[in-house]
Motif scaffolding. Sequence first.
Motif, PDB file in Angstrom:
ATOM      1  N   PHE A 144     -28.209  71.268-150.796  1.00  7.96           N
ATOM      2  CA  PHE A 144     -28.079  72.208-151.886  1.00  7.96           C
ATOM      3  C   PHE A 144     -27.308  71.990-153.129  1.00  7.96           C
ATOM      4  CE2 PHE A 144     -31.724  73.913-149.943  1.00  7.96           C
ATOM      5  CZ  PHE A 144     -31.610  75.115-149.555  1.00  7.96           C
ATOM      6  N   TYR A 175     -37.223  63.137-146.196  1.00  5.98           N
ATOM      7  CA  TYR A 175     -38.372  63.466-145.265  1.00  5.98           C
ATOM      8  C   TYR A 175     -38.780  62.268-144.881  1.00  5.98           C
ATOM      9  CZ  TYR A 175     -39.392  68.100-147.071  1.00  5.98           C
ATOM     10  OH  TYR A 175     -39.354  69.553-147.351  1.00  5.98           O
ATOM     11  N   TYR A 211     -41.255  70.988-155.578  1.00 10.45           N
ATOM     12  CA  TYR A 211     -40.332  69.638-155.368  1.00 10.45           C
ATOM     13  C   TYR A 211     -40.927  68.451-156.213  1.00 10.45           C
ATOM     14  CZ  TYR A 211     -38.448  71.591-150.995  1.00 10.45           C
ATOM     15  OH  TYR A 211     -37.900  72.291-150.108  1.00 10.45           O
ATOM     16  N   ARG A 262     -44.073  79.336-148.654  1.00  6.68           N
ATOM     17  CA  ARG A 262     -42.796  79.357-148.523  1.00  6.68           C
ATOM     18  C   ARG A 262     -42.178  80.894-148.948  1.00  6.68           C
ATOM     19  NH1 ARG A 262     -39.935  75.721-152.534  1.00  6.68           N
ATOM     20  NH2 ARG A 262     -38.070  76.068-151.182  1.00  6.68           N
ATOM     21  N   ARG A 269     -30.894  70.521-156.063  1.00  7.81           N
ATOM     22  CA  ARG A 269     -31.209  70.204-154.358  1.00  7.81           C
ATOM     23  C   ARG A 269     -31.912  68.902-154.068  1.00  7.81           C
ATOM     24  NH1 ARG A 269     -33.518  76.250-152.614  1.00  7.81           N
ATOM     25  NH2 ARG A 269     -31.830  77.449-153.444  1.00  7.81           N
ATOM     26  N   TYR A 294     -31.088  68.044-145.899  1.00  8.21           N
ATOM     27  CA  TYR A 294     -31.279  68.625-147.150  1.00  8.21           C
ATOM     28  C   TYR A 294     -29.998  68.795-147.493  1.00  8.21           C
ATOM     29  CZ  TYR A 294     -31.444  73.313-144.912  1.00  8.21           C
ATOM     30  OH  TYR A 294     -30.938  74.238-144.158  1.00  8.21           O
ATOM     31  N   ALA A 344     -33.664  81.618-149.570  1.00 11.27           N
ATOM     32  CA  ALA A 344     -33.410  80.408-150.582  1.00 11.27           C
ATOM     33  C   ALA A 344     -33.492  79.077-149.724  1.00 11.27           C
ATOM     34  CB  ALA A 344     -32.059  80.632-151.139  1.00 11.27           C
ATOM     35  N   GLY A 345     -33.250  79.219-148.330  1.00  7.77           N
ATOM     36  CA  GLY A 345     -33.133  77.949-147.821  1.00  7.77           C
ATOM     37  C   GLY A 345     -34.503  77.624-146.913  1.00  7.77           C
ATOM     38  N   ASN A 346     -35.572  78.272-147.368  1.00  9.88           N
ATOM     39  CA  ASN A 346     -36.768  77.886-146.819  1.00  9.88           C
ATOM     40  C   ASN A 346     -37.456  76.917-147.270  1.00  9.88           C
ATOM     41  OD1 ASN A 346     -40.011  79.135-147.192  1.00  9.88           O
ATOM     42  ND2 ASN A 346     -38.998  78.937-145.089  1.00  9.88           N
ATOM     43  N   MET A 347     -37.546  75.700-146.486  1.00 11.80           N
ATOM     44  CA  MET A 347     -37.955  74.399-147.039  1.00 11.80           C
ATOM     45  C   MET A 347     -39.430  74.041-146.955  1.00 11.80           C
ATOM     46  SD  MET A 347     -34.929  72.955-147.429  1.00 11.80           S
ATOM     47  CE  MET A 347     -34.323  74.388-147.809  1.00 11.80           C
ATOM     48  N   LEU A 348     -39.809  73.244-147.639  1.00  9.71           N
ATOM     49  CA  LEU A 348     -41.254  72.670-147.655  1.00  9.71           C
ATOM     50  C   LEU A 348     -41.664  72.339-146.198  1.00  9.71           C
ATOM     51  CD1 LEU A 348     -42.284  71.118-150.723  1.00  9.71           C
ATOM     52  CD2 LEU A 348     -43.145  73.258-149.935  1.00  9.71           C
ATOM     53  N   THR A 349     -42.400  72.871-145.441  1.00 10.52           N
ATOM     54  CA  THR A 349     -42.911  72.283-144.051  1.00 10.52           C
ATOM     55  C   THR A 349     -44.315  72.022-144.198  1.00 10.52           C
ATOM     56  OG1 THR A 349     -41.257  73.627-143.104  1.00 10.52           O
ATOM     57  CG2 THR A 349     -43.119  72.760-141.733  1.00 10.52           C
ATOM     58  N   LEU A 367     -38.901  67.080-142.173  1.00 13.05           N
ATOM     59  CA  LEU A 367     -37.584  67.107-142.892  1.00 13.05           C
ATOM     60  C   LEU A 367     -36.289  66.709-142.116  1.00 13.05           C
ATOM     61  CD1 LEU A 367     -35.998  68.208-145.434  1.00 13.05           C
ATOM     62  CD2 LEU A 367     -35.656  70.339-144.431  1.00 13.05           C
TER      63      LEU A 367
END
Lengths: 112, 113
Positions: free
Chosen positions: B50, B35, B102, A91, B31, B48, A96-101, B45
């Motif tokens: 924020f 998923y 998370y 990450r 946030r 989402y 700030a917009g980087n999601m968990l992938t 995903l």
Amino acid sequence: DAKTTQPNSMESNEEEPVHLPCNHSTISGTDYIHWYRQLPSQGPEYVIHGLTSNVNNRMASLAIAEDRKSSTLILHRATLRDAAVYYCILRDRDNAGNMLTFGGGTRLMVKP
Amino acid sequence: DADVTQTPRNRITKTGKRIMLECSQTKGHDRMYWYRQDPGLGLRLIYYSFDVKDINKGEISDGYSVSRQAQAKFSLSLESAIPNQTALYFCATSDSGDRGGYTFGSGTRLTVV
């Protein structure tokens, strides 16, 4: 996005240490290395994360190679409850917009 | 009580029906995420958010919509369910600094017949 490569599966004996590898040869300088695990029939669970230095917490240790192109999640003493899928995820610290992938992860099997 | 609660835990619905999956959290996180997980695969995903006024599409948003009713509540709707939406759905939360990573709910297993 920088990608990670993990073995599909690993086996361990109960009460022995487990070293789960992750390769991330295209990692950028601002990418954090995150580890999550997913136990059977549960949602993923945060394990640990780090940037450059090795990290320890109550669940595990994270060893990061000096060139940051690989890392290893260390479970010091595997128990049957550690049987899970372990995900290594990058990450970007500055995005700030980087999601968990999530990729495919490593399925850890622990033998009694 | 769980930090992130998903309801229902299991649901079987018919093709074409509208269905809503609900998620609530007591973490105080800004946030929230939805998923989807298909058998043997990692999580993908869907949407989402924020904060309450911020909603964003994820990797696979087609066929889904969401509503952020409050900071603590984030719902996922399937307007007209189809069989290939049969999957395990997870809600997750994080704070704006992602301290501690998370937090995921226990999931909703949805079957569309």
